[in-house]
Every structure is written in C-alpha cells, then in structure tokens.
Design a protein around this motif. Structure first.
Motif, PDB file in Angstrom:
ATOM      1  N   GLU A 204       0.862  -1.183   0.000  1.00  0.00           N
ATOM      2  CA  GLU A 204       0.000   0.000   0.000  1.00  0.00           C
ATOM      3  C   GLU A 204       0.894   1.226   0.000  1.00  0.00           C
ATOM      4  O   GLU A 204       1.800   1.347   0.805  1.00  0.00           O
TER       5      GLU A 204
ATOM      6  N   ARG B 171       1.772   5.112  10.394  1.00  0.00           N
ATOM      7  CA  ARG B 171       1.264   3.849  10.950  1.00  0.00           C
ATOM      8  C   ARG B 171       1.382   2.679   9.990  1.00  0.00           C
ATOM      9  O   ARG B 171       0.897   1.589  10.266  1.00  0.00           O
TER      10      ARG B 171
ATOM     11  N   LEU C  79       3.769   0.252   7.330  1.00  0.00           N
ATOM     12  CA  LEU C  79       5.033  -0.216   6.777  1.00  0.00           C
ATOM     13  C   LEU C  79       4.732  -1.147   5.615  1.00  0.00           C
ATOM     14  O   LEU C  79       3.651  -1.739   5.553  1.00  0.00           O
TER      15      LEU C  79
ATOM     16  N   GLU D 233      -8.184   1.277  16.925  1.00  0.00           N
ATOM     17  CA  GLU D 233      -8.091  -0.167  16.696  1.00  0.00           C
ATOM     18  C   GLU D 233      -6.670  -0.690  16.894  1.00  0.00           C
ATOM     19  O   GLU D 233      -5.710  -0.167  16.342  1.00  0.00           O
ATOM     20  N   ILE D 234      -6.543  -1.747  17.673  1.00  0.00           N
ATOM     21  CA  ILE D 234      -5.236  -2.372  17.845  1.00  0.00           C
ATOM     22  C   ILE D 234      -5.268  -3.836  17.418  1.00  0.00           C
ATOM     23  O   ILE D 234      -4.251  -4.399  17.019  1.00  0.00           O
TER      24      ILE D 234
ATOM     25  N   GLY E  63      -5.799 -10.779  14.470  1.00  0.00           N
ATOM     26  CA  GLY E  63      -4.464 -10.344  14.078  1.00  0.00           C
ATOM     27  C   GLY E  63      -4.050  -9.112  14.868  1.00  0.00           C
ATOM     28  O   GLY E  63      -4.854  -8.200  15.090  1.00  0.00           O
ATOM     29  N   LEU E  64      -2.812  -9.133  15.319  1.00  0.00           N
ATOM     30  CA  LEU E  64      -2.250  -7.977  16.016  1.00  0.00           C
ATOM     31  C   LEU E  64      -0.962  -7.589  15.306  1.00  0.00           C
ATOM     32  O   LEU E  64      -0.071  -8.421  15.113  1.00  0.00           O
ATOM     33  N   GLY E  65      -0.871  -6.346  14.878  1.00  0.00           N
ATOM     34  CA  GLY E  65       0.362  -5.862  14.255  1.00  0.00           C
ATOM     35  C   GLY E  65       1.389  -5.542  15.334  1.00  0.00           C
ATOM     36  O   GLY E  65       1.139  -4.719  16.205  1.00  0.00           O
TER      37      GLY E  65
ATOM     38  N   ILE F  62       5.897   4.689  13.063  1.00  0.00           N
ATOM     39  CA  ILE F  62       6.110   3.242  13.029  1.00  0.00           C
ATOM     40  C   ILE F  62       7.503   2.885  12.488  1.00  0.00           C
ATOM     41  O   ILE F  62       8.035   1.819  12.796  1.00  0.00           O
TER      42      ILE F  62
HETATM   43  P1  ATP Z   1      -5.285  -0.073   8.657  1.00  0.00           P
HETATM   44  O1  ATP Z   1      -6.717   0.282   8.505  1.00  0.00           O
HETATM   45  O2  ATP Z   1      -4.592   0.640   9.784  1.00  0.00           O
HETATM   46  O3  ATP Z   1      -4.512   0.009   7.369  1.00  0.00           O
HETATM   47  P2  ATP Z   1      -5.963  -2.806   8.286  1.00  0.00           P
HETATM   48  O4  ATP Z   1      -7.421  -2.766   8.528  1.00  0.00           O
HETATM   49  O5  ATP Z   1      -5.454  -2.826   6.887  1.00  0.00           O
HETATM   50  O6  ATP Z   1      -5.252  -1.608   9.090  1.00  0.00           O
HETATM   51  P3  ATP Z   1      -5.648  -5.584   8.983  1.00  0.00           P
HETATM   52  O7  ATP Z   1      -5.698  -5.984   7.572  1.00  0.00           O
HETATM   53  O8  ATP Z   1      -6.796  -5.911   9.886  1.00  0.00           O
HETATM   54  O9  ATP Z   1      -5.340  -4.011   9.110  1.00  0.00           O
HETATM   55  O10 ATP Z   1      -4.263  -6.125   9.626  1.00  0.00           O
HETATM   56  C1  ATP Z   1      -4.148  -6.577  10.963  1.00  0.00           C
HETATM   57  C2  ATP Z   1      -3.236  -5.688  11.801  1.00  0.00           C
HETATM   58  O11 ATP Z   1      -1.984  -5.490  11.153  1.00  0.00           O
HETATM   59  C3  ATP Z   1      -3.779  -4.282  12.010  1.00  0.00           C
HETATM   60  O12 ATP Z   1      -4.629  -4.223  13.117  1.00  0.00           O
HETATM   61  C4  ATP Z   1      -2.513  -3.498  12.262  1.00  0.00           C
HETATM   62  O13 ATP Z   1      -2.115  -3.660  13.613  1.00  0.00           O
HETATM   63  C5  ATP Z   1      -1.487  -4.193  11.412  1.00  0.00           C
HETATM   64  N1  ATP Z   1      -1.236  -3.515  10.123  1.00  0.00           N
HETATM   65  C6  ATP Z   1      -1.999  -3.494   9.021  1.00  0.00           C
HETATM   66  N2  ATP Z   1      -1.415  -2.857   8.002  1.00  0.00           N
HETATM   67  C7  ATP Z   1      -0.198  -2.484   8.458  1.00  0.00           C
HETATM   68  C8  ATP Z   1       0.911  -1.807   7.867  1.00  0.00           C
HETATM   69  N3  ATP Z   1       0.891  -1.421   6.590  1.00  0.00           N
HETATM   70  N4  ATP Z   1       1.998  -1.591   8.632  1.00  0.00           N
HETATM   71  C9  ATP Z   1       2.045  -2.002   9.903  1.00  0.00           C
HETATM   72  N5  ATP Z   1       1.044  -2.658  10.533  1.00  0.00           N
HETATM   73  C10 ATP Z   1      -0.086  -2.887   9.829  1.00  0.00           C
END
Ligand code: ATP
Ligand code: MN
Length: 466
Positions: free
Chosen positions: A236, A242, A244, A389-390, A435-437, A451
């Motif tokens: 992305e 926030r 990576l 959201e975490i 899932g937890l990032g 981040i």
């Molecule tokens: P966001 O809306 O912040 O982009 P997401 O809805 O895409 O998050 P999920 O697909 O549910 O996130 O991924 C699970 C977890 O991974 C998230 O709760 C977040 O903690 C982490 N995460 C998602 N995308 C990234 C990213 N690009 N870099 C770092 N951590 C991420």
C-alpha cells in the motif's frame, strides 16, 4: 562473548568490592582534574555503567590510547566496583586495565550526544541502535516478542510458520507485492498479449503474503490452537506514520471457539503483554514517559487492568450519532469506523478499552461468519485509548455453502480458495482468530509517534536501505 553475569545490567546489580570486566560502547566521556569519567553501555539495560579512569591508569594507558576513548568507541575495562560519590548512579567501576577495541573518530562519528531528529537517525540505522531511544525501543520489542510466545506456549498453542510466498490474496484487498523470476526486460506474452505467468517460477502469479490467517486455519483444524508470528507485506502506497511495507503480525487461530471465546483470548492476550512490559521494562518506560509521551505508562496500566467493554457496531454507531460532533468522516450505519470515531468511543464515550462486534458484512472480509440477520458478520475490533483499533479478528465462516456464496458476493474467484473451501467439507467446526500488528503494539508501549522507529530496518515507499 559476554556471558550471563557479565552484562552491564548484571554488573550494576553487583556488590561494591567485586572485580568485573565490562565491555560496550562509549556513550559519553567527561574529563575532570586528573580523572576521566566514561559512560559505557552494552545494550543490556538503559543505564550506563560509569567507568572511572584515575590519573595513574590514564598515564599508564598513555595519551594516544586515552584519546581514542570517545563517543561510539568500543571499549573493554576491568576494575573494581566502588560506591559512587557522584549523583545519578550508585556504583562505578574503577578501571585498572582498559582496551579500546574499535575507536570511533569524533570528527566523523555520526551519532553525537544529543539533538538528532528521528528522521536523521533513520538515515543512520546502522548506528541508531546505540542511542538511548532506540536501545529502549528494541529492548521493549524483544520483551514483547518473548511474551507473545510465552502467552501462547503456556496455553498449548502450536507455533506455525506460514508461507511468505503465496498464490492467494487473503482478502482480495489488493496491495500485494508480486514475486517473479521472469525477466522483466523480456516478459513472455500470451497470444492475447497478457504476461504469461505459466512460464513464471510457480506457473502462476505469486505474491508476498499479507497475512498467514488462511493457513493458520488449516493448523487450527488439526492442532486445535495455533498461532503465527512472522513478517507480512503490503504494497500500500500509504506514506503514513502507521504503515510499513514489511511488518510483523501475530495471528492466533482457535478451533472450538466462537466470537465470545475470541474476544476473551484477545483481552487476556493484550493485558498479558502490557502487564509484562510494565513489570519488565521499568527503566525503559521511565525514559519514554519522560522524553516521548508522559501518558504512556498510565494508558498501559489502564488497559492492562480494566475489563474491556463490549459493544455491537450498531450500538457504537448510536453512541456516535448522539455525540453531537463535527466528524471529519460522516457517521452512517454501514460505513467503516474511522480513527476519530474509534478514539471517541474508547476515550470519551465509554472511557475504557472496547471490543466492537457484529459489523456490516459489506465492510468486512468474506471469511467472517455470517450472523442470522444476514446483514452483519461476527467480526470484532479491539479499540484502546490513544490509537483506536489495535486488534482485528472474527469468528470464521465454517459452513461450506455460506462461504461459497460469500466469495461470490465479494466478487472473488472460487478456484484459488479450493482448499480453504474444502476445509469446510471435512471435519469443519466453529473457529475464530485475530491479528495484532507487532509494530502498532510497540508504538503503543513506547509512545513512539512513527512506526518507522519501532522496527529495526523499516521498509516504506521509496526506502529499503540497510
Ligand atoms: P489499517 O486500517 O490501519 O490500514 P488494516 O485494517 O489494513 O489496518 P488488517 O488488515 O486488519 O489491518 O491487519 C491486521 C493488523 O496489522 C492491524 O490491526 C494493524 O495492527 C497491522 N497492520 C496493518 N497494516 C499495516 C501496515 N501497513 N503496517 C504495519 N502494521 C499494519
Ligand atoms: Mn490497511
């Protein structure tokens, strides 16, 4: 190598009168009258060990060697621990012998005592780990990583290594890195002119995994409880503090588990990790509280000690509608909750951590279990003060027919998911996970704002150095 008992952390716990050898890198040096004070750090603890080189030792070493003892130099010192008369430390090491292993010429050493911006420190990622801030960040990251394994291992979960190269896009969400061995200068073409992936390494398009969840489900339906903890990749192009392109994710998956069980594990897990950081990282937290974010410890305590509130998405929307705010993003049933909404809910409306459940199916992934109302799915997001959201998770759709119709509704192809669907044909059972990032959690634990500064070597758009 340094053995247990010989780290500066251990030396600082020892008794006056003991002889010790300390090894590390010089943080700073101060010169008094006929005496030199050196702050030495080996990364094992936030505090430096103060080394005292008196006149006799200094003249024995000679000016040439003494001049090499500057910030960044690698130094080994043997001496006797004595009670320190100075403030700021209780023990210091009176040097008897000293060796400079590797000097760091002051004229060019890029890491000086203070005043560096985070942006500059990112450019010297090969040295920033020696700074106070990054020492503390990576010690906390280490403690959290170990605690993650302890939590699951103590509860009988199987650690599974899911693949990094995959042919399925977990959620059909895009943002994938392609993996190819084709010659990009001379791509093979089909008769229609498209790239002919049948000639590629895997005989079809392949990608870096955005999640290990689908494979973790396979393991849950064989080992009952499983978890992944590994790197995931998202292309992305969002240059935010926030996101990576490469980050680490923890994904537990539990069989014989519904949404209520999933929420209970998520709450227990998060509280376990935060308590562990509060217990084991006291000195590092002192630093973050003083220098980065004064609220960091209080929020960690609050989340670690407060039972989480449960709200449905529909109830959350009602609270937001009553809030009488000028939202940047409109509040409508069916829309995604934005960070401003999430933070309002947890920080102001409810004033405690919240788990929001039962989201509209349109805004959640195809694999989430459909509720009987036909409109919502058994999703859950954990919201905490300061970030929103975490954790995101759900009970998974375990019914083969419903799963197939959800795939179709979402416009996803059936074929790549043949094995995921077949899991529902043989020995299917209610199961759930989340899932937890890791980096988002480390940001939370440290108060770090970007981040890029909680992962050793960040990969972001336009940047993959080191
Ligand atoms: P966001 O809306 O912040 O982009 P997401 O809805 O895409 O998050 P999920 O697909 O549910 O996130 O991924 C699970 C977890 O991974 C998230 O709760 C977040 O903690 C982490 N995460 C998602 N995308 C990234 C990213 N690009 N870099 C770092 N951590 C991420
Ligand atoms: Mn995202």
């Amino acid at each position: 190598m340094i053995r247990p008992g010989e780290y500066i952390r251990d030396i600082l716990q020892s008794a006056a009168g003991e002889r010790h050898t300390a090894r590390g890198w010089v943080k700073t040096r101060r010169d008094g009258k006929g005496v030199h004070f050196v702050q030495l750090n080996d990364g094992s603890v936030f505090r430096d060990l103060q080394i005292v080189l008196d006149h006799e030792v200094a003249s024995r070493l000679g000016k040439a060697v003494l001049d090499l003892i500057t910030t960044g130099a690698c130094l080994e010192v043997t001496g006797v621990l004595v009670d320190s008369p100075g403030s700021g430390q209780s023990l210091e090491l009176r040097a008897e012998e000293a060796t400079v292993h590797g000097p760091a010429p002051a004229a060019t050493y890029p890491l000086q005592k203070k005043g560096h911006t985070m942006e500059y420190l990112r450019e010297i990622a090969h040295l920033r780990s020696r700074s106070n801030t990054f020492g503390a960040v990576f010690r906390i990251r280490n403690v959290v990583s170990y605690a993650i394994h302890r939590f699951f291992q103590e509860r009988g979960f199987l650690y599974v290594h899911t693949p990094i190269i995959t042919a399925s896009d977990c959620e059909g969400a895009g943002a994938l890195f392609g993996v190819t061995a084709l010659d990009l200068q001379a791509l093979p073409r089909t008769t229609e002119g498209a790239v002919d992936f049948s000639q590629d390494f895997f005989g079809k398009p392949a990608f870096l995994a955005v999640s290990g969840q689908l494979e973790a489900e396979i393991f849950a339906l064989a080992f009952s409880n499983a978890y992944t903890f590994g790197p995931t990749f998202r292309a992305e192009n969002s240059n935010t503090p926030r996101h990576l392109a490469e980050f680490w994710m923890i994904e537990p998956e539990m069989a014989f588990c519904d949404l209520a069980g999933d929420m209970a594990v998520a709450e227990e897990f998060l509280q376990f990790l935060l308590r562990d950081v509060l217990e084991r990282c006291d000195e590092d937290l002192d630093f973050f509280e003083k220098r980065i974010d004064p609220t960091v410890r209080d929020t960690l305590r609050h989340v670690a000690e407060t039972p989480f509130e449960h709200l449905t998405y529909t109830e959350a929307i009602a609270l937001l509608e009553q809030a009488d705010r000028d939202w940047e993003y409109p509040v409508v049933w069916g829309g995604d909750l934005q960070a401003e909404h999430e933070r309002y809910l947890t920080e102001e409306a409810v004033q405690r951590p919240i788990i929001v459940t039962d989201y509209p199916r349109e805004i959640k992934a195809f694999y989430m279990r459909m509720n009987d109302d036909g409109r919502t799915v058994r999703a859950m997001d954990v919201l905490v003060p300061r970030i929103g959201e975490i954790i995101g998770g759900s009970q998974r759709e375990e019914r083969a027919d419903v799963l197939l119709s959800r795939l179709k509704d979402c416009g996803l192809p059936e074929e790549p998911y043949w094995w995921y669907r077949e899991l529902r044909e043989y020995g299917s059972v209610a199961h759930a996970g989340f899932g937890l990032g890791l980096e988002r959690l480390i940001m939370y634990c440290t108060g770090m704002k970007n981040i890029r500064d909680v992962i050793p070597f960040p990969r972001t758009p336009g940047s993959a150095d080191f």
